[in-house]
Motif scaffolding. Structure first.
Motif, PDB file in Angstrom:
ATOM      1  N   THR A 141      23.375 -82.849 -22.324  1.00 42.22           N
ATOM      2  CA  THR A 141      23.110 -85.292 -21.304  1.00 42.22           C
ATOM      3  C   THR A 141      24.172 -84.258 -19.796  1.00 42.22           C
ATOM      4  N   SER A 142      25.352 -84.507 -19.412  1.00 41.29           N
ATOM      5  CA  SER A 142      26.104 -84.243 -18.298  1.00 41.29           C
ATOM      6  C   SER A 142      24.987 -83.179 -17.384  1.00 41.29           C
ATOM      7  N   GLY A 143      24.235 -82.223 -17.415  1.00 44.13           N
ATOM      8  CA  GLY A 143      23.368 -81.540 -17.047  1.00 44.13           C
ATOM      9  C   GLY A 143      24.511 -80.269 -16.569  1.00 44.13           C
ATOM     10  N   HIS A 144      26.140 -80.232 -16.950  1.00 46.19           N
ATOM     11  CA  HIS A 144      26.558 -78.721 -16.721  1.00 46.19           C
ATOM     12  C   HIS A 144      25.773 -77.624 -18.010  1.00 46.19           C
ATOM     13  N   TRP A 145      24.767 -77.710 -18.449  1.00 48.99           N
ATOM     14  CA  TRP A 145      24.811 -76.930 -19.407  1.00 48.99           C
ATOM     15  C   TRP A 145      23.759 -75.646 -18.542  1.00 48.99           C
ATOM     16  N   GLU A 146      22.993 -77.244 -17.568  1.00 47.36           N
ATOM     17  CA  GLU A 146      21.573 -76.414 -16.902  1.00 47.36           C
ATOM     18  C   GLU A 146      22.282 -75.247 -16.162  1.00 47.36           C
ATOM     19  N   LYS A 147      23.479 -76.142 -15.152  1.00 48.15           N
ATOM     20  CA  LYS A 147      23.910 -75.908 -14.137  1.00 48.15           C
ATOM     21  C   LYS A 147      24.922 -75.088 -13.934  1.00 48.15           C
ATOM     22  N   TYR A 148      26.031 -74.537 -15.247  1.00 45.76           N
ATOM     23  CA  TYR A 148      26.578 -73.668 -15.579  1.00 45.76           C
ATOM     24  C   TYR A 148      26.556 -72.743 -16.854  1.00 45.76           C
ATOM     25  N   GLY A 149      25.222 -72.766 -17.470  1.00 41.00           N
ATOM     26  CA  GLY A 149      25.571 -72.464 -18.568  1.00 41.00           C
ATOM     27  C   GLY A 149      26.157 -70.780 -18.654  1.00 41.00           C
ATOM     28  N   GLU A 150      25.334 -70.070 -18.228  1.00 36.86           N
ATOM     29  CA  GLU A 150      25.129 -68.716 -17.395  1.00 36.86           C
ATOM     30  C   GLU A 150      26.888 -68.737 -17.678  1.00 36.86           C
ATOM     31  N   ASP A 151      27.921 -69.688 -16.931  1.00 39.20           N
ATOM     32  CA  ASP A 151      29.068 -69.217 -16.354  1.00 39.20           C
ATOM     33  C   ASP A 151      29.978 -70.168 -17.970  1.00 39.20           C
ATOM     34  N   SER A 152      29.075 -70.414 -18.853  1.00 35.60           N
ATOM     35  CA  SER A 152      30.470 -70.156 -19.824  1.00 35.60           C
ATOM     36  C   SER A 152      29.906 -69.560 -20.836  1.00 35.60           C
ATOM     37  N   PHE A 153      31.090 -70.014 -21.710  1.00 38.18           N
ATOM     38  CA  PHE A 153      30.956 -69.862 -22.700  1.00 38.18           C
ATOM     39  C   PHE A 153      30.220 -69.679 -23.633  1.00 38.18           C
ATOM     40  N   PRO A 168      28.464 -73.451 -39.742  1.00 42.73           N
ATOM     41  CA  PRO A 168      27.549 -72.712 -41.081  1.00 42.73           C
ATOM     42  C   PRO A 168      26.632 -74.517 -40.801  1.00 42.73           C
ATOM     43  N   GLU A 169      26.664 -75.127 -40.324  1.00 46.84           N
ATOM     44  CA  GLU A 169      25.581 -76.082 -40.846  1.00 46.84           C
ATOM     45  C   GLU A 169      24.188 -75.711 -39.690  1.00 46.84           C
ATOM     46  N   GLU A 170      23.485 -76.265 -40.138  1.00 47.74           N
ATOM     47  CA  GLU A 170      21.548 -74.870 -39.455  1.00 47.74           C
ATOM     48  C   GLU A 170      21.133 -76.281 -38.116  1.00 47.74           C
ATOM     49  N   GLY A 171      21.556 -75.723 -36.796  1.00 47.23           N
ATOM     50  CA  GLY A 171      21.240 -76.019 -36.098  1.00 47.23           C
ATOM     51  C   GLY A 171      22.434 -76.586 -35.030  1.00 47.23           C
ATOM     52  N   GLU A 172      23.571 -76.434 -35.716  1.00 49.81           N
ATOM     53  CA  GLU A 172      24.969 -77.479 -34.954  1.00 49.81           C
ATOM     54  C   GLU A 172      25.653 -76.689 -33.823  1.00 49.81           C
ATOM     55  N   GLU A 173      25.921 -76.428 -32.378  1.00 49.20           N
ATOM     56  CA  GLU A 173      26.292 -75.495 -31.914  1.00 49.20           C
ATOM     57  C   GLU A 173      27.525 -76.160 -30.684  1.00 49.20           C
ATOM     58  N   PHE A 174      28.660 -75.674 -30.815  1.00 51.60           N
ATOM     59  CA  PHE A 174      29.314 -76.060 -29.881  1.00 51.60           C
ATOM     60  C   PHE A 174      29.706 -75.010 -28.985  1.00 51.60           C
ATOM     61  N   MET A 175      30.040 -75.776 -27.244  1.00 51.29           N
ATOM     62  CA  MET A 175      30.633 -74.904 -26.804  1.00 51.29           C
ATOM     63  C   MET A 175      32.297 -75.106 -26.612  1.00 51.29           C
ATOM     64  N   LEU A 176      32.976 -73.738 -26.368  1.00 50.71           N
ATOM     65  CA  LEU A 176      34.021 -74.105 -25.586  1.00 50.71           C
ATOM     66  C   LEU A 176      33.960 -74.892 -23.962  1.00 50.71           C
ATOM     67  N   LYS A 177      35.096 -75.676 -23.504  1.00 45.26           N
ATOM     68  CA  LYS A 177      34.764 -76.878 -23.326  1.00 45.26           C
ATOM     69  C   LYS A 177      34.819 -76.599 -21.618  1.00 45.26           C
ATOM     70  N   PRO A 178      34.187 -76.858 -21.072  1.00 49.78           N
ATOM     71  CA  PRO A 178      34.185 -76.138 -19.559  1.00 49.78           C
ATOM     72  C   PRO A 178      34.395 -77.047 -18.582  1.00 49.78           C
ATOM     73  N   MET A 179      33.766 -78.600 -18.902  1.00 50.68           N
ATOM     74  CA  MET A 179      34.678 -79.327 -18.147  1.00 50.68           C
ATOM     75  C   MET A 179      35.063 -80.561 -18.918  1.00 50.68           C
ATOM     76  N   ASN A 180      36.429 -81.599 -18.501  1.00 49.03           N
ATOM     77  CA  ASN A 180      36.584 -82.765 -18.917  1.00 49.03           C
ATOM     78  C   ASN A 180      35.927 -83.542 -19.301  1.00 49.03           C
ATOM     79  N   CYS A 181      35.059 -83.884 -18.165  1.00 48.73           N
ATOM     80  CA  CYS A 181      34.583 -85.321 -17.519  1.00 48.73           C
ATOM     81  C   CYS A 181      33.448 -85.623 -18.393  1.00 48.73           C
TER      82      CYS A 181
END
Length: 649
Positions: free
Chosen positions: A306-318, A324-337
Motif C-alpha cells: 500500500t505504501s509503495g515501499h515494497w515496489e521501490k525497496y523490496g529487494e533491499d528488504s528482508f 503457518p496460515e496460508e497466504g499470510e506474509e509478514f516483513m521485518l519493518k523497513p520503515m515506520n511511516c
C-alpha cells in the motif's frame, strides 16, 4: 560570436568553438593554470571542450567540489594506466571518483594485488603523471566501440556498452591508456603531483554476489605533495578516533557472527549512552507537542505494498516471513511511516486535531550487502528517532520551520557545528521513479525552499536525490575524516496520505487530505552515535557520558565509604562505578583516564572522616576537595552547562 555569462554577472563574447580554458586565459594566466574543468550550463565539461552557443560558465579549480571530482576521476584513469603497465592483461570495470579519492574495479586475471604492491603502483602513477599527457576526448560510434573492446577481449566494457546509444559514446585517451568514459577530465596528467593507494578490497561485478568477484583498488591524489602529507596525518588521527576501535575499547557495542552481520549488540555502557540521547530528544519533543507511539517490528507485506515501499525497496528488504496460515506474509519493518499512517487512521480526525505529531524510536531492518556494512554507520538493523507530523496544507511551512529548529537544537547541544543543509528535489529529466502529481510535488518543494530560506540555512540543491514520495531537507555532518554523512532529515509527503486514504474533517465540515512531514533529527541512532564517537574521540560531554564518575578508594579500608557515596550519588542521578580492584591508586587513575571517565573521586582516610571527596577532572588533574553537597552542586552545574534550553533563543 557567442556570449559567455560568468558567476560574477559579467558577460564576455568569444568566437564560436571557444573553450572554458579560453575564458580562463582571457581573465588571467594564473587562473588558467589552476582550472581543472568547467561547469557549462550546469554540466561539468572538459576545460578544452568547444562551446558552440551562448552559455553560463563556471571555472572549476581544486577549491571546488566538482573540480576535485574531475581531478580524482582523471586520477582513476592514471591509476588504470599504471596498472595496465605493471600487470599486462588486467581488465577494468568502472573507476569513479568518490568523496575522498577514487577507486577502480578490476579483474586482475592471473595477477594478484595486495598492500605490498601499493608502493610500486604509486611510483608508476607519478612517473606517468610527469609525462604531462593530455586527456583527449574522442566521440565514437557504438560499432567502433564494440569492435575496439572485442579486439581487446574486454567483456566488462562490452557489458557497459549494451546500455549506451550511438551519439552518446566517448572514449578518453591519455598516454598509452584508452577507456570508455563520458568524462570530464583535467587538461593533462601533470596536475597530479602526489598519489597514495589507500586500500584494496573485493567487489562483485555489478554488485551481484552471483557474479565474479573483482578487485577494488582505492586511491587518492593531490596537486601538491604537502597536501598528501596533511591528509595522511589526518588519517592517522582518524584511526585513533575510529568508532569501531573506540566502541570496543570503551565497551559500547559489539557484533556477533552468530547473531548476524550488521546487527549491533549494545553493551551496558553503550545502552546507557543511547538511553541518554533518547531521553534528551524525548524531553525536547514533549515540549514541542509530540505524542509517543510504539509499533511492531514486523508488518504485513500488504502494508508495504500500500505504501509503495515494497515496489521501490523490496529487494533491499528482508524477504517476507511466511506463517503457518496460508497466504499470510509478514516483513521485518523497513520503515515506520506506514505504521504511523495506520495509527492516524485508527479513529476519525478533525482539523482541531492538527497538527498531529507522532514520535517513536522505532527499529527498522534493511538488507545491506555484506561488503557495504561498516561498523555502526552501515548496518542491517537500526533505530530511527522517527516522527510523522500530519497537518493541513496551510500548516506545512510553519511545521517544517519548527522541525528545523529542533534539528539545529540537537546539533548545537552535541557540538555538531560542521554541517551543511541539502535540499533534495526530483530529477529534472527522469520523473518515472517518483509517485504523485506535479502540483503536489511543486507545493512540497517550494515549502522546503521557503522554510529553509526563512531560517537562514546555507543550502545546496541536489536534483534527483528526493525520496520517491517527496522532496526533503537533509543535514550533512562531517566526521573526523572529513566525510559527509546524512544525519538529520525532514521530508514533505503528499503521497502516503493519498495511498492510505487519510482524512480529516475541516472547519467547513468537509473531508480533506492531510499532508505528512517525516522527520528524524538524529537520522539513525547507530550512525549518529558513530559520528559522535569519532567527533569527540570518545570524550563525551559529562551529561552524556555513560560513566560520569569513577570512585577510587585508596585501599580496601575505604570501600564501604566509597559504596555509600556511590549510592548517594545515584540518588542524585549522577552515575558511575566504584573501582574495587586491588590496585594502587595511580593505576586506578590511569585506567579511569583511559576509559575516558570525566570525573574521578579519590577517597581515603581524610575524605572518609570529613565526608569529602578529592576530585580529579580528566585532562586537568586535581581540582580540589569537595564536601558531598558541594560536589553534587558542581557536577550538576557541569552536566547542565552545555545543554541549551529548547525553545529559548
Amino acid at each position: 560570436m557567442i556570449k559567455i555569462s560568468l558567476p560574477d554577472g559579467s558577460v564576455k563574447e568569444f568566437e564560436k568553438g571557444a573553450s572554458a580554458m579560453d575564458v580562463a586565459l582571457s581573465i588571467s594566466e594564473g587562473l588558467a593554470r589552476n582550472v581543472l574543468s568547467a561547469k557549462v550550463n550546469g554540466e561539468v565539461w572538459d576545460s578544452n571542450r568547444p562551446i558552440n552557443e551562448d552559455a553560463t560558465v563556471q571555472l572549476l579549480t581544486w577549491k571546488d567540489t566538482d573540480g576535485k571530482s574531475t581531478f580524482w576521476h582523471s586520477s582513476a584513469h592514471l591509476m588504470a594506466e599504471a596498472l595496465e603497465a605493471l600487470y599486462p592483461g588486467i581488465k577494468f570495470w568502472i573507476g569513479p571518483p568518490v568523496e575522498n579519492g577514487f577507486y577502480y574495479d578490476v579483474d586482475t586475471g592471473e595477477h594478484s594485488i595486495s598492500s605490498n604492491d601499493f608502493g610500486k603502483i604509486e611510483a608508476k602513477m607519478i612517473e606517468l603523471a610527469r609525462q604531462k599527457n593530455t586527456f583527449e576526448r574522442i566521440p565514437m560510434s557504438k560499432a567502433e566501440a564494440i569492435s575496439y573492446f572485442k579486439e581487446k577481449d574486454d567483456e566488462y566494457k562490452l557489458d557497459l556498452l549494451e546500455g549506451l546509444e550511438d551519439g552518446t559514446i566517448t572514449f578518453y585517451t591519455q598516454g598509452n591508456f584508452t577507456d570508455l568514459c563520458r568524462g570530464p577530465h583535467i587538461p593533462n596528467t601533470g596536475f597530479i603531483k602526489a598519489a597514495k593507494i589507500t586500500n584494496v578490497a573485493g567487489a562483485f561485478f555489478k554488485g551481484d554476489q552471483s557474479n565474479k568477484q573483482l578487485t577494488r583498488i582505492y586511491g587518492i591524489t593531490f596537486p601538491k605533495q604537502g597536501e598528501l602529507k596533511e591528509y595522511l596525518t589526518m588519517m592517522e588521527e582518524a584511526k585513533k578516533r575510529d568508532h569501531r576501535k573506540l566502541g570496543q575499547e570503551l565497551d559500547l557495542f559489539a557484533f556477533s557472527e552468530k547473531v548476524g552481520k550488521g546487527l549491533p549488540l549494545w553493551l551496558p555502557k553503550g545502552a546507557m549512552l543511547r538511553e541518554r540521547l533518547e531521553n534528551f530528544l524525548k524531553k525536547a519533543q514533549l515540549k514541542a507537542g509530540y505524542l509517543p507511539v510504539v509499533t511492531p517490528h514486523i508488518g504485513s507485506k500488504k502494508l508495504y505494498e500500500t505504501s509503495g515501499h515494497w515496489e521501490k525497496y523490496g529487494e533491499d528488504s528482508f524477504q517476507p516471513i511466511k506463517t503457518p496460515e496460508e497466504g499470510e506474509e509478514f516483513m521485518l519493518k523497513p520503515m515506520n511511516c506506514p505504521h504511523h499512517c495506520e495509527i492516524y487512521k485508527a479513529r476519525p480526525r478533525s482539523y482541531k486535531d492538527l497538527p498531529l505529531r507522532l514520535a517513536e524510536f522505532g527499529t527498522v531492518y534493511r538488507y545491506e550487502q555484506s561488503g557495504e556494512l561498516h561498523g555502526l554507520t552501515r548496518v542491517r538493523g537500526f533505530t530511527q528517532d522517527d516522527a510523522h507530523i500530519f497537518c493541513a496544507n496551510h500548516q506545512v511551512e510553519d511545521e517544517f520551520k519548527k522541525v528545523i529548529d529542533l534539528v539545529l537544537y540537537v546539533f548545537k547541544s552535541l557540538g555538531f557545528d560542521d554541517f551543511s543543509a541539502q535540499i533534495s528535489l526530483r530529477s529534472k529529466e527522469d520523473r518515472s521513479k517518483y509517485i504523485g502529481n506535479d502540483e503536489d510535488w511543486d507545493k512540497a518543494e517550494q515549502a522546503i525552499i521557503n522554510a529553509s530560506a526563512e531560517k537562514g540555512l546555507d543550502t545546496v540543491i541536489e536534483y534527483g536525490e528526493a525520496a520517491f514520495y517527496g522532496p526533503k531537507l537533509d543535514f550533512m555532518v562531517k566526521d573526523a575524516l572529513g566525510r559527509k554523512w546524512q544525519l538529520g532529515t525532514i521530508q514533505v509527503d503528499y503521497q502516503l496520505p493519498n495511498r492510505f486514504e487519510l482524512e480529516y474533517v475541516g472547519a467547513d465540515n468537509q473531508k480533506h487530505r492531510p499532508v505528512m512531514i517525516h522527520r528524524a533529527p538524529f537520522g539513525s541512532m547507530e550512525r549518529f552515535i558513530a559520528i559522535l564517537i569519532e567527533n569527540t574521540a570518545g570524550n563525551f560531554p559529562l551529561w552524556l557520558s555513560p560513566e560520569q564518575i569513577a570512585i577510587l578508594p585508596i585501599s580496601e579500608k575505604y570501600e564501604d565509604y566509597a559504596n555509600e557515596l556511590f549510592l548517594d550519588l545515584q540518588e542524585q542521578d549522577i552515575r558511575g562505578y566504584v573501582d574495587h580492584r586491588d590496585e594502587k591508586i595511580g593505576r586506578k587513575i590511569r585506567d579511569a583516564e583511559m576509559n575516558k571517565v570525566p570525573l574521578m573521586l579519590i577517597v581515603g582516610e581524610k575524605e572518609q572522616e570529613e565526608r569529602k571527596v578529592s576530585v580529579r577532572k580528566k585532562g586537568e588533574g586535581d581540582i580540589g576537595q569537595f564536601s558531598f553537597e558541594e560536589f553534587v552542586t558542581y557536577a550538576n552545574k557541569e552536566i547542565n552547562k552545555n545543554i541549551p534550553k529548547f525553545g529559548v533563543k
